[in-house]
Design an enzyme around this catalytic site. Structure first.
Site, PDB file in Angstrom:
ATOM      1  N   CYS B 291      -8.267  -5.093 -43.154  1.00 51.54           N
ATOM      2  CA  CYS B 291      -7.239  -4.765 -42.175  1.00 51.54           C
ATOM      3  C   CYS B 291      -5.938  -5.488 -42.484  1.00 51.54           C
ATOM      4  CB  CYS B 291      -7.721  -5.050 -40.754  1.00 51.54           C
ATOM      5  SG  CYS B 291      -7.722  -6.789 -40.325  1.00 51.54           S
ATOM      6  N   CYS B 329       8.811  -2.074  -1.140  1.00 52.91           N
ATOM      7  CA  CYS B 329       9.267  -1.866   0.230  1.00 52.91           C
ATOM      8  C   CYS B 329       8.467  -0.694   0.768  1.00 52.91           C
ATOM      9  CB  CYS B 329      10.759  -1.538   0.242  1.00 52.91           C
ATOM     10  SG  CYS B 329      11.313  -0.831   1.792  1.00 52.91           S
ATOM     11  N   CYS B 342      12.217 -17.131   4.072  1.00 52.23           N
ATOM     12  CA  CYS B 342      11.121 -16.887   4.994  1.00 52.23           C
ATOM     13  C   CYS B 342      10.514 -15.515   4.793  1.00 52.23           C
ATOM     14  CB  CYS B 342      11.608 -17.031   6.432  1.00 52.23           C
ATOM     15  SG  CYS B 342      12.681 -15.681   6.920  1.00 52.23           S
ATOM     16  N   CYS B 347      15.065  -5.171   3.226  1.00 54.60           N
ATOM     17  CA  CYS B 347      15.233  -4.473   1.943  1.00 54.60           C
ATOM     18  C   CYS B 347      16.713  -4.274   1.673  1.00 54.60           C
ATOM     19  CB  CYS B 347      14.503  -3.129   1.983  1.00 54.60           C
ATOM     20  SG  CYS B 347      14.786  -2.130   0.521  1.00 54.60           S
ATOM     21  N   CYS B 358       2.253  -9.453   5.943  1.00 55.32           N
ATOM     22  CA  CYS B 358       1.395  -8.329   6.303  1.00 55.32           C
ATOM     23  C   CYS B 358       2.014  -6.992   5.936  1.00 55.32           C
ATOM     24  CB  CYS B 358       1.064  -8.360   7.787  1.00 55.32           C
ATOM     25  SG  CYS B 358       2.478  -7.946   8.806  1.00 55.32           S
ATOM     26  N   HIS B 365       6.530  -7.783  15.264  1.00 55.15           N
ATOM     27  CA  HIS B 365       6.101  -9.174  15.323  1.00 55.15           C
ATOM     28  C   HIS B 365       6.501  -9.857  16.618  1.00 55.15           C
ATOM     29  CE1 HIS B 365       5.083  -8.593  11.199  1.00 55.15           C
ATOM     30  NE2 HIS B 365       4.623  -9.830  11.091  1.00 55.15           N
TER      31      HIS B 365
END
Lengths: 224, 546
Positions: B291, B329, B342, B347, B358, B365
């Site tokens: 090879c 997104c 944070c 987006c 999540c 939230h």
């Protein structure tokens, strides 16, 4: 004298003296190694009546290496690139023999026009057209011969028969080797149909070229 | 090298690769009388347990010089010429046409000699286009095509005009048996162009559609004044011979004219059990017979090494990184990398606000900002699972890749270190009582480290593809032992050298070198045995394995 120069000079002279073959070789610039060959379209083919110019470049090792030839005149033929004029012919590649001459090679090109080899195509789009509809291919080839090679005006079957307005237009597009969708696309921008066909034909807006040519470029041409 | 070595045996093996295996021992005898290589001598000196036994990772090969190669070709030619009672030159053209496959040639030639002669260009095709130049003197040509194949024909009738250069002052012309005459100058230019520009050893008659092939003596006569081109012609013939023979390979090192014969590596099947690292007689010209990977890629077989090098080159791992480090997104599908801050994401593109943890919309939230209490919901658990799987695969790859690359890097650095140390040693020779030979232990150690790092490097590629299980664990134990030993030795090599401690250092380095060498042997030997026993199982489909 340089063997290559002697040979080329002799070939050009021979060709001038030979009136029967209908093949002409002329100088393009001052170099004897860049020439233009011309021959007539063979009879009983869609190329009949056309006059075809071929760009000839004599390589350094000629005649031990094949000449480089490509069509200057646009030709609608499976073994000739509709964009660049590049030719797919065995004697221009591995089947070349030093005893072949410019004249015999040009005559071979002439016979290539008589007998296309669609299974070994240079232009896949044209070859596909040839394979699917011989009649339609012949019409387009004849139309190209008329437009580019000074052949006779396209007559007979297509224009003579009684066809509707729409069919006639479609034929005009098909004969130019274009897609109706493309013509419609630019026509919808407000340009006259005949102008669109003329520009798209000139830009060779077909097959793989469509992706390469920017739409803006087409519009630019249309605005000229 | 013994002269009774039969190259000819192999031709039939194109069709039956397994047969090749039978011939291995035959060749093994031949290399025995060649001088033992430096490596073998070293091992003997250190008295390793493998002494005297043939190591299973060592693949037998023999070296052929240019002359040996020519003799091998001649043997084939004489064999065919003898069987059919034809001229060697004709036999040579026939053999080239059949890609040096004697059996196939013999079989076909017996059936239809005229047809084969025409096909190979030995005699003119039946009904040649320009056969009108008949002469009674040439009537014997057909019956004995060989004897009168190429002959000088003096032009007698009028001035000859060469149909190629149109020169009528030429008096010297040549023609093959087909009688197509051209001037010698054109023949020379034609043959030179064929050989030099096209790299073609088959020179046919210049006439259109004439397929007659010029004999070697004809070529020699037209190139009489251009010996370099004729040498090139002979080289092209040798290259063709080697390329037709699966047991032969040219040494790939530049300017090296040696050919290596490695019958063991001639079949694809054999390559699932051996790694044919050979050299052309020069220890530095080490290469894999089967090879194009430049390294000595032992202990990993060619096909898996290829998978690995491809994987390393592929940008599939880039995609893996993107998959592990970014999220889409959930509204506009733009790819987002979180580079700090944070979990409240907005987006850039569609201004959608969501929670990085999540992936749900931020608005839901409520007041529980900055601590996502929706973490355990089914949907988000699934999303995270997919992500961690991809991350695990990437980390696994990186684990092996980093070590693989690290050994390569370290091997290079140890060579640099050696260059520096060598300088220091030279100085020491001048300032201390040590002799040149006493400071050579360093070179030996560095060479060994380099060799072992190459092995280690490829053990990581191998481990990446090995299926989990006891076999792999044993393999990795051996790998670990070797790695430990190599790192220890490397560390010793880095130590400052001064006149007082050099004696002790020398002893330590020498001992360690022997140990490292032994560990390397074990890894190579065990893996080679493993291939022969079919012990290694891959975690990916590999050609030749079930």
């Amino acid at each position: 004298m340089d063997a290559r120069l002697r040979r080329v000079n002799k070939e050009i002279t021979d060709c001038k003296n030979d009136k029967a073959s209908n093949v002409q070789i002329e100088l393009i610039d001052n170099s004897p190694f860049h020439l233009k060959g011309t021959f007539q379209g063979p009879e009983d083919t869609p190329y009949e009546g056309g006059c075809f110019d071929v760009d000839i470049v004599i390589p350094e090792a000629y005649p031990f290496q094949p000449v480089k030839m490509k069509f200057i005149t646009k030709v609608y033929h499976p073994n000739v690139s509709s964009a660049s004029g590049a030719i797919c012919l065995d004697i221009l590649k591995d089947a070349w023999s030093p005893v072949l001459t410019l004249k015999s090679t040009l005559i071979s090109l002439q016979s290539l026009l008589c007998s296309p080899e669609p299974n070994d195509p240079q232009d896949a789009e044209v070859a596909k057209h040839y394979m699917t509809s011989k009649q339609s291919f012949n019409d387009t080839a004849r139309y190209w011969t008329h437009i580019y090679a000074g052949g006779p005006e396209v007559s007979g079957a297509v224009k003579g028969s009684k066809v509707t307005q729409d069919d006639a237009e479609q034929d005009e597009i098909a004969m130019a080797g274009l897609e109706k969708a493309h013509v419609d696309q630019f026509e919808s921008l407000g340009f006259p149909r005949s102008k669109v066909i003329e520009v798209l034909r000139r830009l060779n807006y077909r097959g793989a070229n469509v992706a390469k040519i920017n739409e803006d470029r087409v519009v630019e041409e249309l605005l000229k | 090298m013994s002269s009774d070595y039969e190259y000819s045996d192999d031709d039939g093996d194109y069709y039956d690769e397994d047969e090749l295996m039978d011939q291995d021992d035959q060749v093994a005898n031949h290399s025995a009388d060649s001088a033992p290589s430096e490596e073998e001598m070293d091992i003997d000196a250190f008295d390793l347990p493998t002494k005297g036994k043939q190591k299973s990772y060592h693949i037998e090969s023999t070296t052929l010089s240019k002359h040996d190669l020519e003799r091998a070709m001649d043997e084939n030619i004489e064999y065919i010429a003898g069987i059919f009672g034809i001229e060697p030159e004709v036999a040579s053209i026939l053999l080239r046409h059949f890609e040096w496959n004697k059996e196939k040639l013999t079989e076909k030639y017996v059936d239809n000699p005229t047809g084969i002669n025409a096909e190979a260009g030995v005699s003119a095709k039946p009904n040649p286009p320009r056969s009108t130049t008949s002469g009674s003197s040439r009537s014997t040509r057909r019956t004995t095509p060989a004897s009168s194949r190429s002959k000088k024909s003096l032009s007698v009738e009028g001035p000859f005009v060469c149909p190629i250069c149109f020169d009528d002052t030429q008096t010297r012309t040549l023609a093959l048996a087909c009688s197509h005459k051209f001037c010698t100058e054109c023949w020379t230019a034609y043959a030179t162009n064929k050989i030099r520009s096209e790299g073609e050893f088959k020179t046919t008659c210049m006439a259109e559609e004439c397929t007659l092939v010029a004999t070697d003596s004809f070529i020699q006569s037209v190139l009489a004044t251009d010996l370099p081109t004729f040498d090139r012609f002979k080289e092209l013939l040798a290259r063709h011979f080697v390329s037709c023979n699966r047991k032969l390979k040219f040494c790939p090192y530049p300017e090296c004219a040696q050919t290596v014969s490695c019958p063991a590596a001639a079949s694809k099947f054999a390559l699932t059990t051996i790694i044919p690292i050979v050299n052309c007689g020069d220890e530095k010209h080490k290469f894999c017979f089967a090879c194009p990977i430049e390294d000595d890629h032992r202990p990993l077989i060619c096909s898996v090494s290829k998978l690995w090098t491809q994987k390393c080159r592929d940008d599939s791992e880039t995609a893996n990184w993107i998959k592990s480090n970014t999220k889409e997104c959930s509204k506009c599908q733009s790819t987002i990398e979180k580079d700090g801050g944070c979990n409240h994401m907005t987006c850039k593109k569609c201004k959608y606000e969501f929670c990085w943890v999540c992936m749900g919309p931020w608005s839901e939230h409520g007041t529980a900002w900055y601590s996502c209490n929706r973490f355990d919901e089914k949907e988000s658990v699934e999303a995270r699972d997919a992500q961690s799987k991809s991350r695990a695969s990437l980390e696994r790859y990186l684990h092996y890749y980093n070590r693989w690359a690290n050994h390569e890097q370290s091997a290079k650095l140890s060579m640099d270190l050696y260059a520096k140390t060598e300088k220091k040693m030279e100085e020491m020779q001048l300032t201390s009582a040590l002799t040149w030979i006493e400071v050579q232990f360093m070179k030996k150690a560095v060479d060994e480290v380099f060799r072992c790092r190459m092995t280690l490097k490829w053990t990581y590629a191998m481990a990446y593809y090995l299926q989990k299980g006891n076999e792999k664990e044993l393999f990795e134990d051996n790998q670990r032992d070797l790695e430990k030993a190599v790192e220890d030795l490397s560390e010793l090599l880095e130590q400052p050298i001064d006149t007082e401690t050099i004696g002790a250092l020398r002893q330590k380095v020498t001992d360690k070198t022997v140990y490292v060498q032994k560990r390397n042997e074990i890894v190579l030997e065990d893996s080679a045995q493993g291939y022969l026993e079919g012990r290694w199982k891959w975690n990916t489909p590999v050609e030749g394995f079930d």
